[in-house]
Motif scaffolding. Sequence first.
Motif, PDB file in Angstrom:
ATOM      1  N   VAL A  47      39.952  38.225  38.988  1.00 20.01           N
ATOM      2  CA  VAL A  47      39.965  37.854  37.575  1.00 20.01           C
ATOM      3  C   VAL A  47      39.361  39.021  36.802  1.00 20.01           C
ATOM      4  O   VAL A  47      38.191  39.361  36.988  1.00 20.01           O
ATOM      5  N   ASP A 111      36.027  36.399  41.484  1.00 19.43           N
ATOM      6  CA  ASP A 111      35.464  36.793  40.196  1.00 19.43           C
ATOM      7  C   ASP A 111      34.031  37.232  40.449  1.00 19.43           C
ATOM      8  O   ASP A 111      33.472  36.979  41.520  1.00 19.43           O
ATOM      9  N   ALA A 123      41.965  29.487  35.970  1.00 19.96           N
ATOM     10  CA  ALA A 123      42.757  30.515  36.648  1.00 19.96           C
ATOM     11  C   ALA A 123      43.527  29.972  37.844  1.00 19.96           C
ATOM     12  O   ALA A 123      44.686  30.338  38.048  1.00 19.96           O
TER      13      ALA A 123
END
Length: 187
Positions: A47, A111, A123
Amino acid sequence: MTAPPIQRIFHHQLIWQLTDQTFHRAARMIALAAEHRFGPFGAVVGVAHGGVPLATLTAGILRLPQYAIAARHNPTSEPYEQATGHVQVDTAALTETLNGTRLPGTVLLVDDICGSAATLAAAAPTLRPFLAPPHRIVTAVLCRNTGAAADPDLWVWDVSDWVIFPWEDLPPRPTVALPAPTGIRTP
């Protein structure tokens, strides 16, 4: 009426700093733990922007292709700012890179931090159209804020204060180095 976003916990006692050396050690631990517990994987998705360095390292360790999506809900990068809870996910780069193909098998979504859990929650579902069946998404982060509404599948540190990562500018006030990782945490 919309529920207010989950508030991250900040004790305002210090700012943690993840050093580059400690980051590399933690990334290796995440990669090996993910492979041991959930592998094999077909790809790693980071991410952007904070998850991309972790995706790069874990994908290299696991010898997997690496991809990125963008997601943001913090208005700024200022320390101790609460997230909005309204996450915007952008998969344009992934769409262009894959060009109609799909990611095989289990995907590791990474992330830098799980603050409120809103980013991972937003996400993961947006990745599903890019995955070939049967598929599974495993989530991993370096840090998990103790106020997070949900847990990732793997993480290294629980934190209750702001964290500065190696790819971020240091704040004007002193920081305290995160301790060396001692293990991987799971829900």
